[in-house]
Design a protein around this motif. Sequence first.
Motif, PDB file in Angstrom:
ATOM      1  N   ALA A   1      13.389  -3.080 -13.028  1.00 16.08           N
ATOM      2  CA  ALA A   1      14.084  -3.588 -11.912  1.00 16.08           C
ATOM      3  C   ALA A   1      13.596  -4.661 -11.308  1.00 16.08           C
ATOM      4  CB  ALA A   1      13.897  -2.448 -10.895  1.00 16.08           C
ATOM      5  N   GLN A   2      12.580  -5.236 -11.924  1.00 16.03           N
ATOM      6  CA  GLN A   2      12.126  -6.671 -11.518  1.00 16.03           C
ATOM      7  C   GLN A   2      11.469  -6.300 -10.285  1.00 16.03           C
ATOM      8  OE1 GLN A   2      14.760  -9.695 -12.328  1.00 16.03           O
ATOM      9  NE2 GLN A   2      14.293  -9.783 -14.380  1.00 16.03           N
ATOM     10  N   SER A   3      10.976  -5.283  -9.694  1.00 16.36           N
ATOM     11  CA  SER A   3      10.197  -4.863  -8.414  1.00 16.36           C
ATOM     12  C   SER A   3       8.814  -5.603  -8.811  1.00 16.36           C
ATOM     13  CB  SER A   3      10.389  -3.444  -8.159  1.00 16.36           C
ATOM     14  OG  SER A   3       9.707  -3.312  -7.017  1.00 16.36           O
ATOM     15  N   PRO A   4       8.186  -6.389  -7.415  1.00 20.50           N
ATOM     16  CA  PRO A   4       6.916  -7.027  -7.612  1.00 20.50           C
ATOM     17  C   PRO A   4       5.813  -5.750  -7.400  1.00 20.50           C
ATOM     18  CG  PRO A   4       7.957  -7.120  -5.474  1.00 20.50           C
ATOM     19  CD  PRO A   4       8.938  -6.409  -6.143  1.00 20.50           C
ATOM     20  N   GLY A   5       5.973  -4.887  -8.440  1.00 20.99           N
ATOM     21  CA  GLY A   5       4.667  -3.889  -8.496  1.00 20.99           C
ATOM     22  C   GLY A   5       3.796  -3.968  -9.610  1.00 20.99           C
ATOM     23  N   LEU A   6       3.118  -2.894  -9.832  1.00 23.10           N
ATOM     24  CA  LEU A   6       2.458  -2.931 -11.117  1.00 23.10           C
ATOM     25  C   LEU A   6       3.183  -2.885 -12.408  1.00 23.10           C
ATOM     26  CD1 LEU A   6      -0.250  -0.019  -9.797  1.00 23.10           C
ATOM     27  CD2 LEU A   6      -0.692  -2.285 -10.603  1.00 23.10           C
ATOM     28  N   GLY A   7       4.425  -2.422 -12.374  1.00 17.97           N
ATOM     29  CA  GLY A   7       5.126  -2.413 -13.683  1.00 17.97           C
ATOM     30  C   GLY A   7       5.615  -3.937 -14.039  1.00 17.97           C
TER      31      GLY A   7
ATOM     32  N   GLN B   1       0.506  -5.935  -5.493  1.00 21.32           N
ATOM     33  CA  GLN B   1       1.423  -5.315  -6.249  1.00 21.32           C
ATOM     34  C   GLN B   1       0.989  -3.764  -6.380  1.00 21.32           C
ATOM     35  OE1 GLN B   1       0.562  -8.039  -9.317  1.00 21.32           O
ATOM     36  NE2 GLN B   1       2.839  -8.442  -9.602  1.00 21.32           N
ATOM     37  N   ILE B   2      -0.240  -3.298  -6.104  1.00 20.06           N
ATOM     38  CA  ILE B   2      -0.533  -1.996  -6.080  1.00 20.06           C
ATOM     39  C   ILE B   2       0.000  -1.435  -4.797  1.00 20.06           C
ATOM     40  CG2 ILE B   2      -2.570  -0.214  -5.620  1.00 20.06           C
ATOM     41  CD1 ILE B   2      -4.269  -2.294  -7.282  1.00 20.06           C
ATOM     42  N   TRP B   3      -0.002  -2.206  -3.649  1.00 24.22           N
ATOM     43  CA  TRP B   3       0.560  -1.460  -2.299  1.00 24.22           C
ATOM     44  C   TRP B   3       2.132  -1.398  -2.479  1.00 24.22           C
ATOM     45  CZ3 TRP B   3      -2.263   1.222   0.676  1.00 24.22           C
ATOM     46  CH2 TRP B   3      -3.411   0.755   0.753  1.00 24.22           C
ATOM     47  N   THR B   4       2.612  -2.398  -3.246  1.00 29.00           N
ATOM     48  CA  THR B   4       4.116  -2.418  -3.457  1.00 29.00           C
ATOM     49  C   THR B   4       4.474  -1.068  -4.172  1.00 29.00           C
ATOM     50  OG1 THR B   4       4.343  -4.783  -3.182  1.00 29.00           O
ATOM     51  CG2 THR B   4       6.116  -3.362  -4.608  1.00 29.00           C
ATOM     52  N   SER B   5       3.624  -0.736  -5.213  1.00 25.93           N
ATOM     53  CA  SER B   5       4.034   0.384  -6.156  1.00 25.93           C
ATOM     54  C   SER B   5       3.898   1.511  -5.253  1.00 25.93           C
ATOM     55  CB  SER B   5       3.142   0.566  -7.224  1.00 25.93           C
ATOM     56  OG  SER B   5       3.499  -0.552  -8.380  1.00 25.93           O
ATOM     57  N   LEU B   6       2.718   1.874  -4.201  1.00 26.53           N
ATOM     58  CA  LEU B   6       2.648   3.038  -3.768  1.00 26.53           C
ATOM     59  C   LEU B   6       3.530   3.231  -2.386  1.00 26.53           C
ATOM     60  CD1 LEU B   6      -1.348   2.664  -3.088  1.00 26.53           C
ATOM     61  CD2 LEU B   6      -0.119   4.333  -4.314  1.00 26.53           C
ATOM     62  N   LYS B   7       4.176   2.077  -2.298  1.00 31.09           N
ATOM     63  CA  LYS B   7       5.295   2.214  -1.121  1.00 31.09           C
ATOM     64  C   LYS B   7       6.517   2.788  -1.904  1.00 31.09           C
ATOM     65  CE  LYS B   7       7.288  -1.761   0.204  1.00 31.09           C
ATOM     66  NZ  LYS B   7       7.392  -2.731   1.053  1.00 31.09           N
ATOM     67  N   THR B   8       6.793   2.190  -3.169  1.00 27.60           N
ATOM     68  CA  THR B   8       7.843   2.672  -3.784  1.00 27.60           C
ATOM     69  C   THR B   8       7.876   4.027  -4.303  1.00 27.60           C
ATOM     70  OG1 THR B   8       8.153   0.397  -5.004  1.00 27.60           O
ATOM     71  CG2 THR B   8       9.171   2.177  -5.850  1.00 27.60           C
ATOM     72  N   VAL B   9       6.508   4.433  -4.726  1.00 25.97           N
ATOM     73  CA  VAL B   9       6.405   5.778  -5.277  1.00 25.97           C
ATOM     74  C   VAL B   9       6.636   6.945  -4.093  1.00 25.97           C
ATOM     75  CG1 VAL B   9       4.065   6.517  -5.158  1.00 25.97           C
ATOM     76  CG2 VAL B   9       5.179   7.199  -6.856  1.00 25.97           C
ATOM     77  N   PHE B  10       5.880   6.563  -2.820  1.00 27.74           N
ATOM     78  CA  PHE B  10       6.166   7.616  -1.834  1.00 27.74           C
ATOM     79  C   PHE B  10       7.466   7.602  -1.177  1.00 27.74           C
ATOM     80  CE2 PHE B  10       1.414   7.233  -1.248  1.00 27.74           C
ATOM     81  CZ  PHE B  10       1.261   8.502  -1.263  1.00 27.74           C
ATOM     82  N   ALA B  11       8.267   6.349  -1.323  1.00 29.29           N
ATOM     83  CA  ALA B  11       9.759   6.344  -0.701  1.00 29.29           C
ATOM     84  C   ALA B  11      10.202   7.126  -1.894  1.00 29.29           C
ATOM     85  CB  ALA B  11      10.084   4.888  -0.667  1.00 29.29           C
ATOM     86  N   GLY B  12      10.160   7.135  -3.051  1.00 28.41           N
ATOM     87  CA  GLY B  12      10.644   7.878  -4.066  1.00 28.41           C
ATOM     88  C   GLY B  12      10.551   9.520  -3.964  1.00 28.41           C
ATOM     89  N   PHE B  13       9.507   9.748  -3.428  1.00 27.51           N
ATOM     90  CA  PHE B  13       8.934  11.053  -3.686  1.00 27.51           C
ATOM     91  C   PHE B  13       9.695  11.938  -2.368  1.00 27.51           C
ATOM     92  CE2 PHE B  13       5.952  13.954  -1.578  1.00 27.51           C
ATOM     93  CZ  PHE B  13       5.556  14.921  -2.659  1.00 27.51           C
ATOM     94  N   LEU B  14       9.645  10.939  -1.203  1.00 28.55           N
ATOM     95  CA  LEU B  14      10.257  11.566  -0.112  1.00 28.55           C
ATOM     96  C   LEU B  14      11.815  11.820  -0.243  1.00 28.55           C
ATOM     97  CD1 LEU B  14       8.621   9.541   2.693  1.00 28.55           C
ATOM     98  CD2 LEU B  14       8.207  12.035   2.338  1.00 28.55           C
TER      99      LEU B  14
ATOM    100  N   ILE C   1       6.063   2.833 -13.361  1.00 23.50           N
ATOM    101  CA  ILE C   1       5.740   1.469 -14.215  1.00 23.50           C
ATOM    102  C   ILE C   1       6.848   0.872 -14.965  1.00 23.50           C
ATOM    103  CG2 ILE C   1       4.160   0.480 -15.691  1.00 23.50           C
ATOM    104  CD1 ILE C   1       3.036   1.775 -12.913  1.00 23.50           C
ATOM    105  N   ALA C   2       7.766   1.832 -15.520  1.00 27.98           N
ATOM    106  CA  ALA C   2       8.750   1.484 -16.282  1.00 27.98           C
ATOM    107  C   ALA C   2      10.114   0.869 -15.446  1.00 27.98           C
ATOM    108  CB  ALA C   2       9.352   2.523 -17.463  1.00 27.98           C
TER     109      ALA C   2
END
Length: 363
Positions: free
Chosen positions: A309-315, A158-171, A303-304
Amino acid sequence: MKDKSIHLLNFIGLSFFEPAIRLASGEEVKKNTISLMKKVGLPILSIFVFLLLWHSGAMALYNIEKDARIEKALTERGEEAASLERACIESNGVTCKISTLPTPAQVWSAYKSLLVDHKIISEKKTAFAEKVAATNAQRIEQGLVPIKYTGRPSFVDQIWTSLKTVFAGFLLAFFIAVPIGIMLGLSDTLKSSVNWLIQIFKPVSPVVWLLLVTMIVVTLSKGSDGDSAFTISFISVGLCSMWATLVNTTMGVSSVDKDYINVAKVLNLSVGQKVFKIILPSSFPLIFTGLRITLSVAWMVLIAIELLAQSPGLGSFVWEEFQNGSSESNSKIIVAMFVIGIIGFLLDRMMLTVQKFVTFTEE
């Protein structure tokens, strides 16, 4: 060698280790010992004080809840029930565990259990991959989608999922905000024309962006097999966090020294040459300040957004543990809180290091 090590530490933001290197080389022992105590010793001491206060506070809350339960049992059911309630609490029975702020020891235990859980799930994934390897090879040859592991993700997953999400959003924020910011910075007319739009959308809540993105993505992805939760999450993160980069890029471009612009005109540089050779290098400090803020905001709102969105990350991990409501779940939430904070700090240090490489600035 010593000077190179000190320069490297200063460059990556770890200058508090500088006195240790100087002390190891025998340089100004008394002065560097005092400096080392201030920069390293006192922070370590503050950590122990923090842990002590945390433990004391957790035990105080535990005793308050314990006394309240015993008092309630005494009032409603009598002395015998109160004695049974006290014995059950002291034995840490499943039916009468107290769920309140966990102690540091309980959080550390939860951290170790999460790592053990990750190891077990990783072994299950490996066994599953070996079991379906031949079948998946056949499915790929036939042009079919391979069978994927659909079991519960671990905390590390779930940590890796959140990191992947945040970097995709950042890009996404980078590719939207920087080009638009350059255009707005180059044209005062264009900037004044759309400034109202920026000022209205900039303070919009992440929840509202999530709902808007969900409406659009769900409509466009009907019949698709893609991961819509991830798509919704990273687009929402990008739209929430891009405004600092947009504003800073616009400000950086519009504040470029007019002498540089005049030199570009004298040299008959094209628009592209003017942007990449003069405007962007001069604007990099402000642009990267905006990017650092954007990455920090993206990590905070992630996180929020993942929760909703029920994404399988830290949130979703934090929300599921909160819904569980047990004392072990409280400990796992605190573990997630520290992980989120540490990752946020590391992301900021990473951006600062990149900024120094690109702009040759010090902080």
